[in-house]
Design an enzyme around this catalytic site. Structure first.
Site, short mmCIF file in Angstrom:
data_model
loop_
_atom_site.label_atom_id
_atom_site.label_comp_id
_atom_site.label_asym_id
_atom_site.label_seq_id
_atom_site.Cartn_x
_atom_site.Cartn_y
_atom_site.Cartn_z
N TYR A 1 96.65 96.05 -20.09
CA TYR A 1 97.68 96.94 -19.58
C TYR A 1 98.41 97.63 -20.73
O TYR A 1 98.62 98.85 -20.71
CB TYR A 1 98.66 96.14 -18.72
CG TYR A 1 99.67 97.00 -18.01
CD1 TYR A 1 99.31 97.74 -16.88
CD2 TYR A 1 100.99 97.08 -18.44
CE1 TYR A 1 100.23 98.53 -16.22
CE2 TYR A 1 101.92 97.87 -17.79
CZ TYR A 1 101.54 98.59 -16.66
OH TYR A 1 102.45 99.38 -16.01
N LYS B 1 98.33 101.67 -21.45
CA LYS B 1 99.54 102.48 -21.35
C LYS B 1 99.89 103.12 -22.69
O LYS B 1 100.39 104.25 -22.73
CB LYS B 1 100.69 101.63 -20.83
CG LYS B 1 100.57 101.27 -19.36
CD LYS B 1 100.56 102.51 -18.48
CE LYS B 1 100.56 102.19 -17.00
NZ LYS B 1 100.56 103.40 -16.14
#
Length: 300
Positions: free
Chosen positions: A162, A166
Site C-alpha cells: 500500500y 501510494k
C-alpha cells in the site's frame, strides 16, 4: 452500463452540468464523492468492478448517472470504456482516480499475487485512468484528482504494498501535473488519513495493524467520517487545487517529510518486538469488502 436522468440543483457550483468520472465508486470514499459531486450539480460516471453495487449507488442519486463495470488495472478495458463514455455521454471535465485496495502483514509472508494486485490497482490503475481519459480532459481543459494517502510520505511497517503504491501514485501525479500544466489540465493530489470505510474498519480485525494504529499519536490515529472527507475532496475539485488534505492539519507534515522514515524505523525497532510477544503477525489478504470483491472477481 446504465444511465438515468438528473434533477435540478438548487445551489449551482462550478461543477453544475459538468461530467465527472470516479473510479472505485461502488462504496467507501468513491461512493461518497459521487454523492457529493451529484449534490453539486455534476453529471457522474461511476466506474468499478461490481456492476450491481454501482447501480445501487446510482439509484440513490437524484442526478444523471452512468455506470460501467471495469477493472482499472486492465488498460485495454479502460480505454474501451473511456471511448464508450466519450461517444455516449461526452468528455469529462473531472476525473477522480480513487480506486484502491490494501493488504497488511509482514512482507516476507505476503502473497506475491496479492502484493502485486495492490500495486496494479493503486498505481497502474491510476495511470490507466489518466491515460484513458486524457483526451477528454484535454478537450475540456479539465481536472484530474489522484487520491493518495499519508502512506505516500509516512511509510509504515506491515503495509509495504500500500505504501509503495501510494508513494508511486503521488509521484505519478506530480509528474503528470508538470507535463500537462501548459495544456490547461489541472492535476491535484488528495492526501488522506484514516477514513471510515470498510477497508479501514477491516484493519482492526488484525492484531498487529490494530496495535500499530493504537500506538500512533491521538490526532494521527483518529478515523474521519467518509462524508466529511468526500466533501473536502470535492471542494478541492471545484477549486482545481494542487493539493488537498483530510484532515487539514496533514499539510503540516509536508515540511518534516525527511524526518519521517528514520522516526518510523526507530519506532518500529522498539515496538514490533513487543507487539510480537502478544499478537501474531500474519498476512491479511486484501482488506475490506471492496478488497474481497476484487479478489473474488480475480478468481472468478
Amino acid at each position: 452500463m446504465s444511465s438515468r436522468p438528473g434533477a435540478p440543483v438548487r445551489n449551482p457550483s462550478p461543477l453544475t452540468g459538468r461530467l465527472a468520472v470516479v473510479t472505485g465508486a461502488a462504496r467507501g470514499l468513491g461512493a461518497a464523492m459521487v454523492r457529493e459531486l451529484a449534490g453539486r450539480g455534476a453529471r457522474v460516471v461511476l466506474l468499478g468492478r461490481e456492476a450491481e453495487t454501482l447501480e445501487q449507488v446510482a439509484d440513490s442519486l437524484a442526478a444523471e448517472t452512468h455506470c460501467y463495470a471495469v477493472d482499472v488495472a486492465d488498460d485495454a478495458a479502460m480505454t474501451r470504456v473511456a471511448g464508450q463514455i466519450h461517444d455516449r455521454v461526452g468528455s469529462p471535465s473531472v476525473v477522480v482516480a480513487n480506486a484502491g485496495v490494501a493488504e497488511g502483514g509482514p512482507f516476507a509472508e505476503s502473497s506475491p499475487a496479492t502484493w502485486r494486485r495492490v500495486v496494479e490497482v493503486n498505481l497502474i490503475g491510476s495511470a490507466n485512468t489518466a491515460r484513458a481519459f486524457l483526451p477528454g480532459l484535454l478537450a475540456t481543459r479539465g481536472y484530474f484528482l489522484q487520491i493518495a494517502s499519508t502512506a505516500a510520505f509516512g511509510s509504515a511497517p506491515m503495509m509495504s504494498a500500500y505504501c509503495a503504491s501510494k508513494a508511486g501514485a503521488e509521484s505519478f501525479a506530480q509528474s503528470l501535473r508538470a507535463e500537462l500544466a501548459h495544456q490547461g489540465v489541472g492535476v491535484g493530489i488528495g492526501y488522506l488519513s484514516w477514513t471510515d470505510t470498510d477497508m479501514i474498519r477491516d484493519v482492526d480485525r488484525y492484531g498487529v495493524l490494530r496495535e500499530l494504529r493504537a500506538h500512533m499519536p491521538p490526532p494521527a490515529r483518529r478515523v474521519h467520517p467518509v462524508g466529511t472527507v468526500a466533501a473536502r475532496m470535492v471542494s478541492a475539485v471545484e477549486r482545481r487545487a494542487a493539493t488537498v488534505y483530510a484532515p487539514p492539519w496533514l499539510r503540516l507534515a509536508q515540511p518534516v517529510r525527511p524526518l519521517l522514515p528514520p522516526l518510523v524505523t526507530w519506532f518500529s525497532a522498539r515496538e514490533l518486538p513487543r507487539l510480537a510477544e502478544r499478537t501474531r503477525f500474519e498476512a491479511t489478504g486484501l482488506l475490506g469488502a471492496g478488497g474481497r470483491a476484487d479478489q473474488a472477481a480475480a478468481e472468478g
